[in-house]
Scaffold this active site. Sequence first.
Site, mmCIF file in Angstrom:
data_model
loop_
_atom_site.group_PDB
_atom_site.id
_atom_site.type_symbol
_atom_site.label_atom_id
_atom_site.label_comp_id
_atom_site.label_asym_id
_atom_site.label_seq_id
_atom_site.Cartn_x
_atom_site.Cartn_y
_atom_site.Cartn_z
ATOM 1 N N GLY A 71 0.816 -1.218 0.000
ATOM 2 C CA GLY A 71 0.000 0.000 0.000
ATOM 3 C C GLY A 71 0.844 1.259 0.000
ATOM 4 O O GLY A 71 0.530 2.232 -0.695
ATOM 5 N N THR A 72 1.921 1.251 0.756
ATOM 6 C CA THR A 72 2.754 2.453 0.844
ATOM 7 C C THR A 72 3.330 2.813 -0.524
ATOM 8 O O THR A 72 3.293 3.976 -0.945
ATOM 9 C CB THR A 72 3.906 2.221 1.861
ATOM 10 O OG1 THR A 72 3.307 1.948 3.132
ATOM 11 C CG2 THR A 72 4.819 3.415 1.970
ATOM 12 N N ASN A 151 -8.241 3.941 8.535
ATOM 13 C CA ASN A 151 -7.678 2.769 9.203
ATOM 14 C C ASN A 151 -7.824 2.886 10.708
ATOM 15 O O ASN A 151 -7.698 1.910 11.420
ATOM 16 C CB ASN A 151 -6.199 2.579 8.826
ATOM 17 C CG ASN A 151 -5.400 3.855 8.885
ATOM 18 O OD1 ASN A 151 -5.758 4.844 8.239
ATOM 19 N ND2 ASN A 151 -4.346 3.869 9.649
ATOM 20 N N GLN A 179 -8.032 -0.236 3.399
ATOM 21 C CA GLN A 179 -8.888 -0.823 4.445
ATOM 22 C C GLN A 179 -10.238 -1.305 3.918
ATOM 23 O O GLN A 179 -11.008 -1.889 4.677
ATOM 24 C CB GLN A 179 -9.116 0.202 5.574
ATOM 25 C CG GLN A 179 -7.855 0.550 6.350
ATOM 26 C CD GLN A 179 -7.338 -0.603 7.223
ATOM 27 O OE1 GLN A 179 -8.083 -1.529 7.569
ATOM 28 N NE2 GLN A 179 -6.067 -0.561 7.582
ATOM 29 N N SER A 199 -3.712 -3.275 -0.643
ATOM 30 C CA SER A 199 -2.578 -3.987 -0.035
ATOM 31 C C SER A 199 -3.026 -5.390 0.366
ATOM 32 O O SER A 199 -4.048 -5.548 1.040
ATOM 33 C CB SER A 199 -2.101 -3.199 1.187
ATOM 34 O OG SER A 199 -1.124 -3.934 1.865
ATOM 35 N N ALA A 200 -2.239 -6.407 -0.032
ATOM 36 C CA ALA A 200 -2.662 -7.800 0.174
ATOM 37 C C ALA A 200 -2.782 -8.191 1.645
ATOM 38 O O ALA A 200 -3.669 -8.959 2.009
ATOM 39 C CB ALA A 200 -1.680 -8.743 -0.528
ATOM 40 N N HIS A 201 -1.892 -7.641 2.493
ATOM 41 C CA HIS A 201 -1.902 -8.158 3.872
ATOM 42 C C HIS A 201 -3.075 -7.659 4.707
ATOM 43 O O HIS A 201 -3.211 -8.008 5.876
ATOM 44 C CB HIS A 201 -0.553 -7.920 4.569
ATOM 45 C CG HIS A 201 -0.275 -6.532 5.034
ATOM 46 N ND1 HIS A 201 -0.406 -6.154 6.346
ATOM 47 C CD2 HIS A 201 0.156 -5.431 4.369
ATOM 48 C CE1 HIS A 201 -0.054 -4.873 6.475
ATOM 49 N NE2 HIS A 201 0.281 -4.426 5.292
ATOM 50 N N THR A 237 12.011 -7.481 -11.162
ATOM 51 C CA THR A 237 11.466 -8.830 -11.297
ATOM 52 C C THR A 237 10.249 -8.973 -10.384
ATOM 53 O O THR A 237 10.284 -8.596 -9.222
ATOM 54 C CB THR A 237 12.542 -9.879 -10.922
ATOM 55 O OG1 THR A 237 13.642 -9.688 -11.801
ATOM 56 C CG2 THR A 237 12.012 -11.293 -11.053
ATOM 57 N N CYS A 325 0.967 1.790 12.264
ATOM 58 C CA CYS A 325 2.224 2.414 11.911
ATOM 59 C C CYS A 325 2.642 3.468 12.912
ATOM 60 O O CYS A 325 3.802 3.786 13.023
ATOM 61 C CB CYS A 325 2.121 3.025 10.527
ATOM 62 S SG CYS A 325 1.205 1.971 9.424
HETATM 63 C C1 LIG Z 1 -5.080 3.142 4.912
HETATM 64 C C2 LIG Z 1 -3.722 2.549 4.728
HETATM 65 N N1 LIG Z 1 -2.959 2.950 3.698
HETATM 66 C C3 LIG Z 1 -1.740 2.442 3.474
HETATM 67 C C4 LIG Z 1 -1.207 1.480 4.304
HETATM 68 C C5 LIG Z 1 0.154 0.937 4.018
HETATM 69 O O1 LIG Z 1 0.072 -0.340 3.422
HETATM 70 P P1 LIG Z 1 1.342 -1.332 3.440
HETATM 71 O O2 LIG Z 1 1.463 -1.821 4.863
HETATM 72 O O3 LIG Z 1 0.972 -2.424 2.492
HETATM 73 O O4 LIG Z 1 2.513 -0.559 2.984
HETATM 74 C C6 LIG Z 1 -1.958 1.045 5.412
HETATM 75 C C7 LIG Z 1 -1.387 0.066 6.371
HETATM 76 O O5 LIG Z 1 -1.579 0.152 7.579
HETATM 77 C C8 LIG Z 1 -3.255 1.579 5.623
HETATM 78 O O6 LIG Z 1 -4.025 1.184 6.632
#
Ligand SMILES: Cc1ncc(COP(=O)(O)O)c(C=O)c1O
Length: 388
Positions: A71-72, A151, A179, A199-201, A237, A325
């Site tokens: 996601g970042t 989030n 989210q 974001s997959a996780h 890759t 975070c």
């Molecule tokens: C709203 C939101 N954006 C971006 C991210 C960042 O995603 P990633 O952990 O895959 O870098 C998060 C992760 O907590 C999130 O909640």
Amino acid sequence: MKRIYLDYAATTPTDPEVARVMSLYLTDRFGNPSSTYSYGQEAKGTIEEARVQVAELIGARDDEIVFTSGGTEADNFAVKGVAFANENKGNHLITTSIEHHAVIETCRFLGGKGFRVTYLPVDEYGLVDPGDVKRAVTNKTILISVMHASNEMGTIEPIAEIGKIAKERGIPFHTDAVQTVGHIPVDVNKLEVDLLTMSAHKLYGPKGIGALYIRKGTKLVPFMHGGEQERRRRAGTENVPGNAGLGRAAELAQQEISEEMERLTYLRDKLIKGILEGIDHTHLNGPPSRRLPNNVNVTFDFVEGESIVLNLDLEGICASTGSACSSSSLESSHVLLAMGLSPEQAHGSLRLTLGKWTTEEMIEQVLDVLPRIIGKLRAISPLLRNHR
Ligand SMILES: Cc1ncc(COP(=O)(O)O)c(C=O)c1O
């Protein structure tokens, strides 16, 4: 001690079915997708299949999906990519004061490079007013970025309304949907967005893989320069096991979403009701209904969220004080402050986020343990003594 995990907004466990699919690409099918022989072509086929699976989940075309490291990266790619591609048209960006750091810090970075950024306020529920977006637009605005859902307190933003405004003015519109994808219906056409981060996780896939949806025709500068992967938009890759995992996670999400939304909404409301009725001087943060089905965020007056989290951990319950975070720093959440909470109230907040493996029995256990913890912490709280 059997653990109760209630921090699904921070990360989700990888679904065993997703892990099974991924493991095939770590061992037997290890080829580099750029290789022309069969191992490589097999891996390439897997990536393209995953692209279709991801696109289907959000109503996009497969050639509008670019895989990223999460996601970042997708947020960085969207915001910097559009800003640098449109520098000749203008230098004004619009975002909100409650975005994830991945968007806010990218905007701050651009603020130091000659761009001007408007950070829109939110109301007491964390909602952005589309009228504020309309009023902030100038003839120099080149990007609007508003997250789909917070989030921290799960507020679902009026993305479709903002999308209409952006479209009318011909301004690229990005939403961070980390989210929401896989948790509530997300359709890029109904939302009228040009760029969307996932974001997959956060949807039972692995960490370190995500995607950016880029509507066909949207101009943006490539994020990584190098090889020709991802149609020259993101060199390097490919993470084949990650792609396969995200694809399978997207497919499972599509099958499970309606039932899970209903089940989690019931559990969420039971938890909120139990906390508000069972513990005095407690407030719900964020809206009562326009919130993610899995999000509970509450403030307990006179106690610090960090102490609650530590005490819950001793009972085997994993929760958080805010966004994953920022929870290791003792700064108040910028989101709760933007909603008008005092630093003390923001420090007293607790986020409990539910998911696929949360049961009613777990919720009942939390409702049994939490009043005891709050009572114990308030008994020794200097904040309560000063209040009296
Ligand atoms: C709203 C939101 N954006 C971006 C991210 C960042 O995603 P990633 O952990 O895959 O870098 C998060 C992760 O907590 C999130 O909640």
